[in-house]
Design an enzyme around this catalytic site. Structure first.
Site, PDB file in Angstrom:
ATOM      1  N   ASP A  29       0.728  -1.144   0.168  1.00  0.00           N
ATOM      2  CA  ASP A  29      -0.254   0.014   0.038  1.00  0.00           C
ATOM      3  C   ASP A  29       1.198   1.285   0.112  1.00  0.00           C
ATOM      4  OD1 ASP A  29      -1.379   2.129   0.588  1.00  0.00           O
ATOM      5  OD2 ASP A  29      -2.768   1.022   2.278  1.00  0.00           O
ATOM      6  N   GLU A  79      30.285   5.689   6.452  1.00  0.00           N
ATOM      7  CA  GLU A  79      30.289   4.120   6.302  1.00  0.00           C
ATOM      8  C   GLU A  79      30.213   3.177   5.168  1.00  0.00           C
ATOM      9  OE1 GLU A  79      25.968   2.179   8.003  1.00  0.00           O
ATOM     10  OE2 GLU A  79      25.657   4.418   8.987  1.00  0.00           O
ATOM     11  N   CYS A 111      26.053   5.799  11.404  1.00  0.00           N
ATOM     12  CA  CYS A 111      25.338   7.625  10.918  1.00  0.00           C
ATOM     13  C   CYS A 111      25.880   8.443  12.130  1.00  0.00           C
ATOM     14  CB  CYS A 111      23.819   6.745  11.080  1.00  0.00           C
ATOM     15  SG  CYS A 111      23.009   5.891   9.769  1.00  0.00           S
ATOM     16  N   THR A 152      13.686   2.369   2.766  1.00  0.00           N
ATOM     17  CA  THR A 152      14.602   3.650   3.952  1.00  0.00           C
ATOM     18  C   THR A 152      16.278   3.998   3.250  1.00  0.00           C
ATOM     19  OG1 THR A 152      15.288   1.429   5.630  1.00  0.00           O
ATOM     20  CG2 THR A 152      13.342   2.496   5.803  1.00  0.00           C
ATOM     21  N   SER A 201      16.251  -2.497  15.280  1.00  0.00           N
ATOM     22  CA  SER A 201      16.831  -0.857  15.258  1.00  0.00           C
ATOM     23  C   SER A 201      15.767   0.578  15.645  1.00  0.00           C
ATOM     24  CB  SER A 201      17.515  -0.722  13.997  1.00  0.00           C
ATOM     25  OG  SER A 201      16.328  -0.989  13.382  1.00  0.00           O
ATOM     26  N   HIS A 233      18.311  12.496  13.974  1.00  0.00           N
ATOM     27  CA  HIS A 233      18.783  11.696  12.452  1.00  0.00           C
ATOM     28  C   HIS A 233      17.697  11.063  12.200  1.00  0.00           C
ATOM     29  CE1 HIS A 233      20.455   8.507  10.733  1.00  0.00           C
ATOM     30  NE2 HIS A 233      20.078   6.948  11.003  1.00  0.00           N
ATOM     31  N   LYS A 242       8.591   8.859  15.794  1.00  0.00           N
ATOM     32  CA  LYS A 242       7.579   7.755  16.883  1.00  0.00           C
ATOM     33  C   LYS A 242       9.073   8.259  18.719  1.00  0.00           C
ATOM     34  CE  LYS A 242       8.821   3.435  14.872  1.00  0.00           C
ATOM     35  NZ  LYS A 242       7.301   3.075  14.738  1.00  0.00           N
ATOM     36  N   ASN A 275      17.602   8.173   3.595  1.00  0.00           N
ATOM     37  CA  ASN A 275      18.504   7.882   4.390  1.00  0.00           C
ATOM     38  C   ASN A 275      19.994   8.100   3.358  1.00  0.00           C
ATOM     39  OD1 ASN A 275      19.917   7.586   6.867  1.00  0.00           O
ATOM     40  ND2 ASN A 275      19.615   5.439   7.208  1.00  0.00           N
ATOM     41  N   SER A 307      24.252   3.206  14.767  1.00  0.00           N
ATOM     42  CA  SER A 307      23.798   1.765  15.179  1.00  0.00           C
ATOM     43  C   SER A 307      25.336   1.162  15.363  1.00  0.00           C
ATOM     44  CB  SER A 307      23.205   0.578  13.727  1.00  0.00           C
ATOM     45  OG  SER A 307      21.687   1.484  13.740  1.00  0.00           O
TER      46      SER A 307
HETATM   47  P1  HMG Z   1       8.663  -3.422   7.489  1.00  0.00           P
HETATM   48  O1  HMG Z   1       8.585  -4.206   9.040  1.00  0.00           O
HETATM   49  O2  HMG Z   1       7.960  -3.332   6.655  1.00  0.00           O
HETATM   50  O3  HMG Z   1       7.039  -1.950   8.239  1.00  0.00           O
HETATM   51  O4  HMG Z   1       9.847  -2.434   7.735  1.00  0.00           O
HETATM   52  P2  HMG Z   1       6.425  -2.249   9.444  1.00  0.00           P
HETATM   53  O5  HMG Z   1       5.598  -3.105   8.636  1.00  0.00           O
HETATM   54  O6  HMG Z   1       7.178  -2.297  10.375  1.00  0.00           O
HETATM   55  O7  HMG Z   1       5.465  -0.654   9.206  1.00  0.00           O
HETATM   56  C1  HMG Z   1       6.243   0.435   9.277  1.00  0.00           C
HETATM   57  C2  HMG Z   1       4.496   1.652   9.400  1.00  0.00           C
HETATM   58  O8  HMG Z   1       4.289   1.771   8.643  1.00  0.00           O
HETATM   59  C3  HMG Z   1       4.262   1.333  10.323  1.00  0.00           C
HETATM   60  O9  HMG Z   1       4.413   2.467  11.867  1.00  0.00           O
HETATM   61  C4  HMG Z   1       3.010   0.418  11.132  1.00  0.00           C
HETATM   62  O10 HMG Z   1       2.136   1.082  11.185  1.00  0.00           O
HETATM   63  C5  HMG Z   1       3.014   1.639   8.627  1.00  0.00           C
HETATM   64  P3  HMG Z   1       4.789   2.589  12.909  1.00  0.00           P
HETATM   65  O11 HMG Z   1       4.244   1.393  13.511  1.00  0.00           O
HETATM   66  O12 HMG Z   1       6.261   1.997  13.207  1.00  0.00           O
HETATM   67  O13 HMG Z   1       4.565   3.837  13.786  1.00  0.00           O
HETATM   68  N1  HMG Z   1       1.619   1.359   7.973  1.00  0.00           N
HETATM   69  C6  HMG Z   1       0.857   1.846   7.335  1.00  0.00           C
HETATM   70  N2  HMG Z   1       1.018   2.989   7.439  1.00  0.00           N
HETATM   71  C7  HMG Z   1       0.009   3.620   6.762  1.00  0.00           C
HETATM   72  N3  HMG Z   1      -0.950   3.129   5.538  1.00  0.00           N
HETATM   73  C8  HMG Z   1      -0.336   2.156   5.562  1.00  0.00           C
HETATM   74  C9  HMG Z   1       0.189   0.759   6.416  1.00  0.00           C
HETATM   75  N4  HMG Z   1       0.822  -0.422   6.892  1.00  0.00           N
HETATM   76  C10 HMG Z   1       1.924   0.396   7.589  1.00  0.00           C
HETATM   77  N5  HMG Z   1      -1.343   0.955   4.806  1.00  0.00           N
HETATM   78  C11 HMG Z   1      11.376  -1.205   8.744  1.00  0.00           C
HETATM   79  C12 HMG Z   1      10.015  -1.065   9.138  1.00  0.00           C
HETATM   80  C13 HMG Z   1      11.789   0.952   9.317  1.00  0.00           C
HETATM   81  C14 HMG Z   1      11.836  -1.547  10.236  1.00  0.00           C
HETATM   82  C15 HMG Z   1      12.467  -0.947   7.605  1.00  0.00           C
HETATM   83  O14 HMG Z   1      12.523  -0.168   7.085  1.00  0.00           O
HETATM   84  C16 HMG Z   1      14.093  -1.663   8.229  1.00  0.00           C
HETATM   85  O15 HMG Z   1      14.475  -2.202   8.457  1.00  0.00           O
HETATM   86  N6  HMG Z   1      14.756   0.002   7.887  1.00  0.00           N
HETATM   87  C17 HMG Z   1      16.392  -0.245   8.057  1.00  0.00           C
HETATM   88  C18 HMG Z   1      16.649  -0.243   9.975  1.00  0.00           C
HETATM   89  C19 HMG Z   1      15.821   1.168   9.858  1.00  0.00           C
HETATM   90  O16 HMG Z   1      15.988   2.617   9.218  1.00  0.00           O
HETATM   91  N7  HMG Z   1      16.395   1.809  10.931  1.00  0.00           N
HETATM   92  C20 HMG Z   1      15.949   2.641  11.955  1.00  0.00           C
HETATM   93  C21 HMG Z   1      16.556   3.264  13.325  1.00  0.00           C
HETATM   94  S1  HMG Z   1      18.201   2.069  13.197  1.00  0.00           S
HETATM   95  C22 HMG Z   1      18.846   3.845  12.377  1.00  0.00           C
HETATM   96  O17 HMG Z   1      18.537   4.900  12.385  1.00  0.00           O
HETATM   97  C23 HMG Z   1      20.339   3.402  11.957  1.00  0.00           C
HETATM   98  C24 HMG Z   1      20.697   3.497  10.585  1.00  0.00           C
HETATM   99  O18 HMG Z   1      20.340   4.547   9.811  1.00  0.00           O
HETATM  100  C25 HMG Z   1      21.964   2.733  10.319  1.00  0.00           C
HETATM  101  C26 HMG Z   1      23.532   3.686  10.907  1.00  0.00           C
HETATM  102  O19 HMG Z   1      23.242   4.148  11.509  1.00  0.00           O
HETATM  103  O20 HMG Z   1      24.319   3.169  10.529  1.00  0.00           O
HETATM  104  C27 HMG Z   1      19.374   2.615  10.115  1.00  0.00           C
END
Ligand code: HMG
Length: 387
Positions: A29, A79, A111, A152, A201, A233, A242, A275, A307
């Site tokens: 979606d 990185e 990051c 992302t 994460s 970040h 969040k 990102n 991370s």
């Molecule tokens: P996912 O499991 O596909 O998504 O991965 P989800 O099921 O958790 O859904 C995401 C959000 O969309 C949720 O909202 C859902 O409710 C919503 P939340 O509960 O989180 O508020 N949703 C909808 N909203 C509206 N209409 C809909 C609908 N369906 C669902 N129809 C995840 C999401 C971010 C986990 C994934 O993309 C991922 O693994 N990304 C990479 C890791 C990441 O970015 N982590 C962030 C924190 S770590 C960090 O910041 C460090 C980093 O930058 C690296 C570094 O330091 O180098 C990553």
């Protein structure tokens, strides 16, 4: 002596993908991507752009002859660097016209390392008040096609000139940091893609924020009411929201409108870029000050998260006349002049690779509007050019 951000600008490559197109192609979606994650567009880097060229192009937009004369240290945070030994900044030394005596090193801690660069630069300026430091934060975030992290991804760089008596932001002395050995996101040296426990994460990001924010308040006696805005970040633009909502489940009371309006302003560029790891926090700051007319003297908070993991909360004060030193029209022009890719075009670019066996390849730099490009590889040596 005030020390902080004298200049700040970003660069992002000329290709992007529309997130609604990506959602459709992945059978999701579109609202999950645009609302649930909070991304509208995602920057895509062609082979002619890597962490070095992105940083170089960001720096070109901000550096003057006077800066080049005064910069005696280049801190390159990434990185997704291109070499395990040689620092990205060294490749840029002649391309940018940096002086021979300037030191150049690369920093790594996911990051977080852009913030490490900024804080190390402050120390350097305290000892050498007449000099300037160039902090480059540059990354290409790649999780792989059709993975949960794909939405992302992103590509871009931020260039920051740090000096005494800065024109934009004086950074406050106090900050709070947290380092813990966790495995939420990492990339072993043999792997092209990051490994990530996405939901863990998210949890760790929030826990780190709560720890350093609480300690910052204890240490300074300041509260949310003292801040005009807080920059986060932004691995995706929902993440900072969040963290705020988890920390203040009852809302922010009379601070709610101000903090959330400014949070939204800080996410506008990231919504269109994605990102960019080390540079994301600073892209958020640029977005904030280029979209909202914050008062001179206003205090801005910064939450940095890398991370693995290191987190830090610090703050700074907007300087008198800071709005005269922004590049808002150049940044908007850069974003608005990009080419939208279809999903098959994006997938084709995503799968392109440079040779790793010593074979030579020549790239078409004329197909890339950037000033600094990777022009090829010969005998395992990257060749760069400035047009
Ligand atoms: P996912 O499991 O596909 O998504 O991965 P989800 O099921 O958790 O859904 C995401 C959000 O969309 C949720 O909202 C859902 O409710 C919503 P939340 O509960 O989180 O508020 N949703 C909808 N909203 C509206 N209409 C809909 C609908 N369906 C669902 N129809 C995840 C999401 C971010 C986990 C994934 O993309 C991922 O693994 N990304 C990479 C890791 C990441 O970015 N982590 C962030 C924190 S770590 C960090 O910041 C460090 C980093 O930058 C690296 C570094 O330091 O180098 C990553």
């Amino acid at each position: 002596m005030k020390i902080g951000i004298d200049k700040i600008g970003f660069y992002t490559p000329h290709y992007y993908v529309d997130m609604e197109d990506l959602a459709e192609a992945r059978g999701d979606d579109p609202a999950k991507y645009t609302i649930g994650i909070g991304q509208d567009e995602m920057a895509v880097a062609p082979l002619t752009q890597d962490a070095v060229t992105l940083a170089g192009n960001a720096a070109l937009n901000v550096l003057t002859d006077e800066d080049l004369e005064k910069i005696d240290l280049v801190l390159f945070a990434t990185e997704t660097g291109v070499d395990h030994s040689k620092s990205g900044g060294v490749y840029l030394h002649e391309l940018l016209g940096l002086k021979r005596e300037a030191r150049s090193i690369e920093l790594k801690q996911a990051c977080y390392s852009g913030t490490a660069g900024l804080q190390l630069a402050r120390g350097h300026i305290a000892l050498n008040p007449d000099s300037k430091v160039l902090v480059l934060a540059s990354d290409i975030a790649r999780y792989g096609l059709a993975t949960p992290g794909e939405v992302t991804q992103g590509a871009g760089a931020v260039a920051i000139v740090v000096s005494a008596n800065p024109k934009i932001l004086a950074i406050d002395q106090v900050s709070t940091t947290l380092t813990k050995d966790i495995m939420d996101f990492w990339r072993p040296i043999y792997s092209e893609y990051a490994f990530v426990d996405g939901h863990y994460s998210n949890e760790q990001y929030i826990e780190y924020f709560q720890t350093v924010w609480e300690e910052y308040q204890e240490k300074t006696g300041l509260t949310i009411a003292d801040f005009e805005a807080i920059c986060f970040h932004l691995p995706y633009t929902k993440m900072g929201r969040k963290a705020i909502e988890a920390t203040y489940p009852e809302g922010l009371g009379e601070d709610e409108d101000r903090i959330m309006k400014n949070y939204e302003a800080s996410t506008r560029y990231s919504r269109r870029i994605g990102n960019i790891y080390t540079a994301s926090l600073y892209l958020g700051f640029i977005s904030l000050i280029e979209h909202e007319e914050l008062a001179e003297g206003a205090k801005v908070g910064f939450f940095s998260y890398g991370s693995g993991g290191v987190g830090e909360f610090f703050s700074g004060v907007l300087q008198e006349g800071y709005r005269n030193y922004l590049y808002a029209s150049e940044h908007n022009e850069l974003l608005n002049s990009r080419t939208k890719l279809s999903i098959p075009e994006y997938e084709e670019i995503f799968e392109e690779r440079l040779p790793v066996d010593g074979l030579a390849v020549e790239l078409n730099k004329d197909a890339d509007p950037a000033d600094i490009c990777l022009t090829g590889v010969v005998n395992h040596e990257r060749k760069y050019a400035r047009k």
